[in-house]
Write an enzyme that holds these catalytic residues in place. Structure first.
Site, PDB file in Angstrom:
ATOM      1  CB  SER A 140      15.137  75.322  96.888  1.00 20.59           C
ATOM      2  OG  SER A 140      14.118  75.681  95.978  1.00 20.59           O
ATOM      3  CE1 TYR A 153      16.717  80.671  97.074  1.00 13.80           C
ATOM      4  CE2 TYR A 153      15.608  79.324  95.428  1.00 13.80           C
ATOM      5  CZ  TYR A 153      15.776  79.705  96.747  1.00 13.80           C
ATOM      6  OH  TYR A 153      15.025  79.120  97.739  1.00 13.80           O
TER       7      TYR A 153
HETATM    8  N1  LIG Z   1       9.318  79.711 100.592  1.00 11.96           N
HETATM    9  C1  LIG Z   1       9.619  78.892  99.610  1.00 11.96           C
HETATM   10  O1  LIG Z   1       8.830  78.732  98.653  1.00 11.96           O
HETATM   11  C2  LIG Z   1      10.899  78.114  99.644  1.00 11.96           C
HETATM   12  C3  LIG Z   1      11.058  77.058  98.745  1.00 11.96           C
HETATM   13  C4  LIG Z   1      12.258  76.348  98.755  1.00 11.96           C
HETATM   14  C5  LIG Z   1      13.257  76.671  99.650  1.00 11.96           C
HETATM   15  N2  LIG Z   1      13.083  77.709 100.508  1.00 11.96           N
HETATM   16  C6  LIG Z   1      14.175  78.030 101.427  1.00 11.96           C
HETATM   17  O2  LIG Z   1      13.690  77.987 102.749  1.00 11.96           O
HETATM   18  C7  LIG Z   1      14.542  78.751 103.597  1.00 11.96           C
HETATM   19  C8  LIG Z   1      13.681  79.610 104.503  1.00 11.96           C
HETATM   20  O3  LIG Z   1      13.006  80.572 103.716  1.00 11.96           O
HETATM   21  P1  LIG Z   1      11.480  80.981 103.949  1.00 11.96           P
HETATM   22  O4  LIG Z   1      10.712  80.516 102.782  1.00 11.96           O
HETATM   23  O5  LIG Z   1      11.035  80.601 105.308  1.00 11.96           O
HETATM   24  O6  LIG Z   1      11.604  82.562 103.780  1.00 11.96           O
HETATM   25  P2  LIG Z   1      11.658  83.757 104.839  1.00 11.96           P
HETATM   26  O7  LIG Z   1      10.379  83.840 105.574  1.00 11.96           O
HETATM   27  O8  LIG Z   1      12.113  84.936 104.067  1.00 11.96           O
HETATM   28  O9  LIG Z   1      12.788  83.292 105.848  1.00 11.96           O
HETATM   29  C9  LIG Z   1      14.160  83.443 105.578  1.00 11.96           C
HETATM   30  C10 LIG Z   1      14.890  83.446 106.889  1.00 11.96           C
HETATM   31  O10 LIG Z   1      16.301  83.560 106.635  1.00 11.96           O
HETATM   32  C11 LIG Z   1      16.813  84.602 107.457  1.00 11.96           C
HETATM   33  N3  LIG Z   1      17.985  85.195 106.866  1.00 11.96           N
HETATM   34  C12 LIG Z   1      18.099  85.784 105.650  1.00 11.96           C
HETATM   35  N4  LIG Z   1      19.346  86.244 105.488  1.00 11.96           N
HETATM   36  C13 LIG Z   1      20.035  85.947 106.621  1.00 11.96           C
HETATM   37  C14 LIG Z   1      21.354  86.168 107.053  1.00 11.96           C
HETATM   38  N5  LIG Z   1      22.254  86.835 106.304  1.00 11.96           N
HETATM   39  N6  LIG Z   1      21.725  85.730 108.269  1.00 11.96           N
HETATM   40  C15 LIG Z   1      20.824  85.087 109.055  1.00 11.96           C
HETATM   41  N7  LIG Z   1      19.567  84.832 108.705  1.00 11.96           N
HETATM   42  C16 LIG Z   1      19.175  85.268 107.492  1.00 11.96           C
HETATM   43  C17 LIG Z   1      15.659  85.583 107.612  1.00 11.96           C
HETATM   44  O11 LIG Z   1      15.781  86.351 108.783  1.00 11.96           O
HETATM   45  P3  LIG Z   1      16.399  87.818 108.913  1.00 11.96           P
HETATM   46  O12 LIG Z   1      15.871  88.628 107.764  1.00 11.96           O
HETATM   47  O13 LIG Z   1      15.890  88.238 110.240  1.00 11.96           O
HETATM   48  O14 LIG Z   1      17.867  87.633 108.888  1.00 11.96           O
HETATM   49  C18 LIG Z   1      14.499  84.614 107.771  1.00 11.96           C
HETATM   50  O15 LIG Z   1      14.427  84.204 109.110  1.00 11.96           O
HETATM   51  C19 LIG Z   1      15.454  79.537 102.653  1.00 11.96           C
HETATM   52  O16 LIG Z   1      16.722  78.920 102.621  1.00 11.96           O
HETATM   53  C20 LIG Z   1      14.773  79.416 101.312  1.00 11.96           C
HETATM   54  O17 LIG Z   1      15.667  79.546 100.235  1.00 11.96           O
HETATM   55  C21 LIG Z   1      11.927  78.415 100.544  1.00 11.96           C
END
Ligand SMILES: NC(=O)c1ccc[n+]([C@@H]2O[C@H](COP(=O)([O-])OP(=O)(O)OC[C@H]3O[C@@H](n4cnc5c(N)ncnc54)[C@H](OP(=O)(O)O)[C@@H]3O)[C@@H](O)[C@H]2O)c1
Length: 247
Positions: A140, A153
């Site tokens: 991130s 985080y």
């Molecule tokens: N959105 C942003 O602005 C942003 C910016 C920078 C980085 N990121 C990173 O991008 C990645 C994806 O996030 P997103 O933005 O797409 O958010 P999201 O829609 O909340 O997706 C997160 C995913 O991680 C899974 N997950 C969470 N805990 C888990 C566990 N213990 N075991 C297996 N799967 C797990 C969730 O599925 P389940 O709940 O079904 O397990 C979901 O599929 C993350 O690493 C996040 O930190 C996001």
């Protein structure tokens, strides 16, 4: 070349992971989806198959070492090999340190940091045996600079950067033909901020995202690009943000 590649994706039940699974499947990859919510994974796989793609899923918790092993084994069982893994699962239950939400700190480290290590452990023996592989991880912009209210985080995402860089250097020393990419997204539309327990921090996120936010598919395109790059090309890092985002 993506057609026929077997790509494992964690955090595939929503947001960036879901968009990546759909995009890669459309490009001809065989995708293996992992996350905790089996119902969501099942629906996404059904949609991919309806659209003519090839996909399978396994409900997993990346904080459990054995679950990452099981996901890799599932991919091998279904498709015979793994060409790439996208270690993308993550949570962001942000709060200020003085709130002492130590359970949230534990979960953040277990999922965002240990989850990546366990994912690497699950595929590295397979990639070393194949003498070829690709590991992509979602860090991130919070892994590049720290923000008040995001200590655990940011620390977890900083650690992902360090782990991936060490992995790249060790693999290069071993001439292992392992391609590694760390992706640093800024604000992306997803469910991520729903896990924020501090009202002020959550409202701040909502305000920023009203101004500017990337579609999850823009990050998926970046993943497609690094997988599609020539086998001799290693794209170490990619930062992707909406235009005019100030932080
Ligand atoms: N959105 C942003 O602005 C942003 C910016 C920078 C980085 N990121 C990173 O991008 C990645 C994806 O996030 P997103 O933005 O797409 O958010 P999201 O829609 O909340 O997706 C997160 C995913 O991680 C899974 N997950 C969470 N805990 C888990 C566990 N213990 N075991 C297996 N799967 C797990 C969730 O599925 P389940 O709940 O079904 O397990 C979901 O599929 C993350 O690493 C996040 O930190 C996001």
């Amino acid at each position: 070349m993506i057609t026929g590649k077997v790509v494992v994706i964690t955090g595939a039940s929503s947001g960036i992971g879901e968009a990546t699974a759909k995009r890669l499947a459309t490009a001809g990859a065989k995708v293996v989806l992992g996350a905790r919510h089996a119902d969501r994974l099942k629906a996404i796989v059904a949609q991919i198959q309806k659209d003519g793609g090839t996909a399978s899923f396994l409900p997993i918790d990346v904080a459990r070492k054995e679950d990452s092993q099981a996901l890799a084994a599932h991919a091998i069982q279904c498709f015979g090999r793994i060409d790439a893994i996208f270690l993308n699962a993550g949570i962001m239950p942000s709060s200020r340190l003085a709130e002492l939400k130590t359970d949230d700190w534990d979960r953040t480290i277990d999922i965002n940091l240990k989850g990546v290590l366990y994912g690497i452990a699950a595929v590295l023996p397979i990639f070393n045996k194949q003498h070829q592989g690709q590991i992509i991880a979602t860090s991130s912009v919070a892994g590049l600079k720290v923000y008040p209210g995001y200590a655990a985080y940011c620390a977890s995402k900083w650690a992902v950067r360090e782990i991936m860089e060490a992995l790249r250097l060790e693999a290069a020393q071993d001439k292992a033909n392992l391609r590694t990419t760390t992706i640093y997204p800024a604000a992306v539309h997803s469910n991520l901020i729903s896990g924020i327990t501090n009202d002020a921090i959550r409202n701040g996120e909502i305000a920023v995202r009203k101004q500017t936010e990337l579609a999850a598919d823009e990050v998926a395109k970046a993943v497609e690009y690094v997988i599609d790059a020539p086998a001799e090309t290693d794209i170490h890092e990619l930062t992707i943000a909406p235009l005019n985002q100030e932080w």
